[in-house]
Design a protein around this motif. Structure first.
Motif, PDB file in Angstrom:
ATOM      1  N   SER A 573     -10.348  -3.243   8.329  1.00 39.49           N
ATOM      2  CA  SER A 573     -11.086  -4.550   7.549  1.00 39.49           C
ATOM      3  C   SER A 573     -10.094  -4.881   6.492  1.00 39.49           C
ATOM      4  O   SER A 573      -9.252  -4.353   6.303  1.00 39.49           O
ATOM      5  CB  SER A 573     -12.185  -4.203   7.016  1.00 39.49           C
ATOM      6  OG  SER A 573     -12.283  -3.178   6.047  1.00 39.49           O
ATOM      7  N   ASP A 574     -10.510  -5.762   5.824  1.00 40.39           N
ATOM      8  CA  ASP A 574      -9.605  -6.602   4.778  1.00 40.39           C
ATOM      9  C   ASP A 574      -9.607  -5.701   3.560  1.00 40.39           C
ATOM     10  O   ASP A 574     -10.611  -5.622   2.812  1.00 40.39           O
ATOM     11  CB  ASP A 574      -9.963  -7.789   4.353  1.00 40.39           C
ATOM     12  CG  ASP A 574      -9.201  -8.866   3.443  1.00 40.39           C
ATOM     13  OD1 ASP A 574      -8.265  -8.229   3.115  1.00 40.39           O
ATOM     14  OD2 ASP A 574      -9.417  -9.855   3.018  1.00 40.39           O
ATOM     15  N   ILE A 575      -8.557  -5.041   3.199  1.00 44.36           N
ATOM     16  CA  ILE A 575      -8.432  -4.277   2.081  1.00 44.36           C
ATOM     17  C   ILE A 575      -7.216  -4.665   1.480  1.00 44.36           C
ATOM     18  O   ILE A 575      -6.818  -4.196   0.283  1.00 44.36           O
ATOM     19  CB  ILE A 575      -8.444  -2.600   2.294  1.00 44.36           C
ATOM     20  CG1 ILE A 575      -7.257  -2.390   3.102  1.00 44.36           C
ATOM     21  CG2 ILE A 575      -9.708  -2.329   2.734  1.00 44.36           C
ATOM     22  CD1 ILE A 575      -6.978  -0.952   3.255  1.00 44.36           C
ATOM     23  N   SER A 576      -7.009  -6.020   1.453  1.00 39.43           N
ATOM     24  CA  SER A 576      -5.607  -6.524   0.867  1.00 39.43           C
ATOM     25  C   SER A 576      -5.518  -6.631  -0.601  1.00 39.43           C
ATOM     26  O   SER A 576      -4.600  -6.418  -1.341  1.00 39.43           O
ATOM     27  CB  SER A 576      -5.343  -8.002   1.556  1.00 39.43           C
ATOM     28  OG  SER A 576      -6.546  -8.841   1.055  1.00 39.43           O
ATOM     29  N   SER A 577      -6.551  -6.838  -1.154  1.00 37.78           N
ATOM     30  CA  SER A 577      -6.887  -6.804  -2.841  1.00 37.78           C
ATOM     31  C   SER A 577      -6.939  -5.295  -3.237  1.00 37.78           C
ATOM     32  O   SER A 577      -6.963  -5.285  -4.511  1.00 37.78           O
ATOM     33  CB  SER A 577      -8.096  -7.358  -3.205  1.00 37.78           C
ATOM     34  OG  SER A 577      -9.221  -7.058  -2.683  1.00 37.78           O
ATOM     35  N   LYS A 578      -6.804  -4.308  -2.654  1.00 38.89           N
ATOM     36  CA  LYS A 578      -7.030  -2.973  -3.083  1.00 38.89           C
ATOM     37  C   LYS A 578      -5.714  -2.721  -3.828  1.00 38.89           C
ATOM     38  O   LYS A 578      -4.606  -2.858  -3.192  1.00 38.89           O
ATOM     39  CB  LYS A 578      -7.241  -1.976  -1.992  1.00 38.89           C
ATOM     40  CG  LYS A 578      -7.430  -0.584  -2.521  1.00 38.89           C
ATOM     41  CD  LYS A 578      -8.144   0.392  -1.446  1.00 38.89           C
ATOM     42  CE  LYS A 578      -8.127   1.682  -2.037  1.00 38.89           C
ATOM     43  NZ  LYS A 578      -9.333   1.695  -2.950  1.00 38.89           N
TER      44      LYS A 578
END
Length: 797
Positions: A573-578
């Motif tokens: 899933s989208d964890i690009s901002s982590k």
């Protein structure tokens, strides 16, 4: 013929066991010689028995003079006075029967009534007055393991059990040394009186083996109940390489109450470096044999901008053998009263520690209750229980209770929990029930409930032919927070890790097969999809390296290229901002994205190179590491800061170079994958010159990681073994803003600690104000401490 018969009889008698009776002196010997018309008897390997005095004496040679009635014994003398229960051993002992006086020349050992062992020289034993005396140095040991070293001779009235000596040393069973002049000891009553007392305690008697504890006095008196020393000087400080002791306590009277086990001082001046600084009419503390003792503890002073000046006098109370309590009342200048208490109890299988308080003042009644219990229910089951509650959101913070409590670690977040930990042969289970309360949030959203929270791990046995190990890990939680947000998560991990495999070419390799099965049910959550969610992830990871080594004339070089390939058929899933940053320490780890419910999707190849240069003794000279991650295609769902979302990551690594043991530099870096710019630079410098140590750390990020730039310094100057100056600071170079700086002077010895700490901190957060403080703390080790936490404010007031 008639003259020959007496001669033959004498020869026969002297060749047989001989018994001579003269005034009840019985001599037994196989070799006896009678001379001086029968007035002198010489006997070898003799046994002398004197029934009237109830004596028995053995020696290699005995000489009995009938006229003077003196018996002299030589070599291996064992003189047993059965009447008085005294045994004398030596190489020359003379007994004058008319005077009833025994004299032993040279080294002599005595045993008196099986109570006292005496080692001395040239000793006299007057049986008429029951006195043993000598002018030589003497050692007496009693049956209680006390030693008496009588330096200038002694007089021992052993029926009265009184010892007199001009100068003596007594060493007790704790190895403490008492030095007296004009000593008188009554061994029956254990009373000791003397002048010019000097007590040299065993060095670690007060808890520090570097101490040289000493007690001196003009005169003293001791019995079974107490020791009194008049005009006493006491200190625990050593004087190694010093002109004077760090501190001394001068008292009119020192008393050791042996029943209550306390040291008491009357009319005392505390001197620090020979300067009088404090007077007290009475002072006491437990003696070192006491682990716990009721009494007042060190008082303290504090001040704050919001509450003003306060003063506290703690009191420690032993309730029983297994429980105690400490009362810590705090009095404020505005007449507010705060009572903080610490309660401890040792149970059969656990220990309890509780901290609670209440405040009475103009602001109303507030308080707190913290409870901790740690123990085990059975051998394989441990538990920990914590209960935390506060009345008044800012109560802990305003009164700085984190500084006076061993249980309060955070003045903003309360945690109540019950942890249960099972331990099995090849598995473990950790479970927990937790309640969090964030005092900074509103009443509706401040609570977070997690129950259960569990983690089960098991090493599963597999055949040795698999050349590896298999681990199963199951963990999860049920969480309720922000009033209406709920999350239930269970994750199962299956990990096979192979053994290290080394080929004939020296290539070292290993692999991991990893399966992750997360299941979640969520409501109103931003972390998980709504309602039920089930996933199955898999990852295969293969690691290989080729360690190389080359020995030079003056150094050894190590070179190790590393390659790590991983593949996961699943997306994530989208964890690009982590906020995940790659560095050399985490790039080869299995979970480098830092999340527990997913794996890194797709495939990637991580390449690394390590080079190290050491001297022949094995000390590092140069250590260089660099790595990069390559992917066949982009994955926009992975953390962008790490560049794992790109086909190539930054080129990152670290360099350390030790010019000498006293000069070291290091550099951490992360360069753009196209080498156009630097995203991260960290440079540190360590310098150690004689007694000066300083390190600088410069850290900056830019471009893809956002702009920041700081520098920090930590400096320590050891003026000598006891005096130290410390300075540390951090500055934001972009805004030209110093976050804080500390300047600390410290004096540390075996018995005295003095600290001056100047601190100034700056804040840009509107909720916090800049702070400046000058604190002072002095510790009289091991007794008390005196301090002012904000000396600057006190001076201003």
């Amino acid at each position: 013929m008639k003259n020959l018969i007496p001669i033959i009889l004498i020869i026969i008698l002297t060749s047989l066991s001989y018994h001579a009776y003269s005034d009840e002196v019985q001599i037994e010997s196989k070799d006896i010689n009678i001379i001086n018309d029968g007035n002198t008897v010489l006997a070898k390997e003799a046994q002398i028995i004197i029934p009237k005095e109830n004596m028995k004496i053995l020696s290699d040679l005995a000489n009995y003079e009938k006229i003077s009635d003196i018996v002299t014994f030589t070599k291996n003398v064992f003189f047993n006075d059965k009447k008085n229960n005294v045994i004398i051993e030596g190489d020359f002992v003379k007994y004058e029967r008319k005077k009833d006086l025994i004299y032993s020349d040279g080294k002599t050992n005595l045993n008196i009534e099986n109570k006292y062992k005496v080692e001395t020289n040239n000793v006299f034993y007057d049986r008429t007055s029951n006195i043993i005396y000598s002018q030589e140095e003497t050692l007496i040991e009693d049956n209680k393991n006390n030693f008496y070293i009588l330096k200038n001779g002694f007089k021992f009235e052993f029926f009265k059990e009184i010892i007199k000596s001009k100068k003596s040393i007594i060493i007790d069973k704790n190895n403490n040394k008492y030095i007296f002049e004009n000593l008188l000891i009554d061994l029956k009553t254990n009373e000791i009186a003397g002048k010019e007392l000097k007590v040299e305690f065993e060095k670690s008697y007060f808890g520090n083996k570097n101490n040289e504890p000493l007690l001196r006095g003009r005169s003293s008196y001791s019995n079974e109940d107490e020791l009194k020393v008049y005009k006493a000087v006491f200190s625990t400080c050593n004087i190694k390489n010093k002109k004077c002791r760090g501190w001394e306590l001068n008292s009119d009277e020192f008393k050791h109450d042996k029943n209550k086990k306390i040291f008491e001082y009357k009319n005392s001046w505390l001197e620090i470096f020979n300067y009088k600084v404090f007077f007290t009419p009475y002072f006491n503390h437990p003696d070192p044999s006491v682990k716990r003792k009721s009494g007042f503890l060190a008082p303290s002073y504090s001040s704050s901008e919001s509450l003003g000046v306060s003063f506290s006098i703690p009191y420690f109370k032993v309730l029983s053998i297994d429980k105690d309590i400490t009362f810590n009342p705090r009095y404020y200048a505005d007449k507010s009263f705060l009572l903080q208490n610490e309660y401890r109890q040792a149970l059969k299988n656990s220990n309890v520690l509780s901290d609670f308080s209440f405040l009475i003042g103009d602001a109303g009644t507030k308080g707190h209750f913290f409870y901790n219990q740690i123990g085990n229910i059975k051998n394989d089951l441990d538990f920990e229980l914590n209960l935390q509650a506060v009345e008044g959101d800012n109560y802990l913070k305003n009164h700085k209770l984190t500084e006076t409590s061993r249980l309060i670690n955070d003045d903003n977040l309360l945690i109540s929990n019950l942890d249960l930990d099972w331990k099995f042969t090849d598995a473990s289970l950790n479970t927990s029930l937790k309640i969090f309360e964030d005092l900074s949030r509103n009443n509706n959203d401040r609570y977070q409930y997690i129950f259960p929270d569990f983690n089960f791990s098991k090493n599963i046995k597999i055949p040795e032919s698999y050349n590896g190990k298999f681990n199963f890990n199951s963990y999860g939680y049920n969480k309720h927070y922000d009033t209406n947000t709920m999350e239930s998560v269970i994750t199962n991990d299956f990990l096979f890790s192979s053994n290290q495999i080394v080929s004939s070419k020296g290539i070292s390799s290993s692999y991991n097969v990893f399966l992750k099965n997360p299941t979640s049910y969520a409501s109103n959550s931003s972390n998980f999809e709504e309602n039920e969610n089930y996933d199955l992830y898999g990852t295969i990871k293969f690691d290989g390296s080729l360690p190389l080594k080359k020995k030079m004339d003056d150094a050894i070089h190590f070179l190790k290229p590393i390659a790590s390939f991983r593949y996961s058929p699943n997306g994530n899933s989208d964890i690009s901002s982590k906020s995940v940053l790659l560095n050399y320490n985490n790039v080869f780890s299995l979970n480098r994205i830092g999340v527990s419910d997913q794996v890194e999707g797709g495939e990637s190849l991580s390449l690394g190179l390590e080079f190290k240069r050491t001297d022949l003794a094995g000390s590092d000279i140069l250590d260089f590491k660099i790595a990069n991650v390559i992917k066949p295609k982009e994955n926009i769902n992975l953390p962008s800061k790490s560049k794992l979302n790109k086909t190539r990551s930054d080129l990152f690594g670290t360099v350390k170079y030790n010019f000498t043991d006293n000069l070291k530099i290091g550099y951490d870096f992360s360069y753009d994958r196209d080498l156009k710019h630097s995203n991260l630079d960290g440079l540190y410098l360590d310098v150690n010159l004689n007694n000066v140590y300083t390190d600088f750390y410069y850290y900056t990020t830019d471009n893809d990681l956002g702009r920041s730039e700081t520098i920090s310094n930590n400096t320590v100057i050891n003026l000598n073994n006891e005096n130290t100056l410390k300075f540390n600071t951090t500055k934001d170079l972009i805004d030209d803003f110093t976050e804080y700086y500390n300047l600390i002077y410290s004096y540390q010895s075996d018995c005295l600690s003095i600290d001056f700490n100047y601190n100034k901190s700056f804040y840009r957060d509107g909720n916090l104000e800049p702070n400046e403080s000058l604190s002072f703390l002095i510790k009289i080790i091991p007794f008390t401490e005196l301090g002012v936490p904000n000396l600057g404010r006190l001076i201003r007031n």
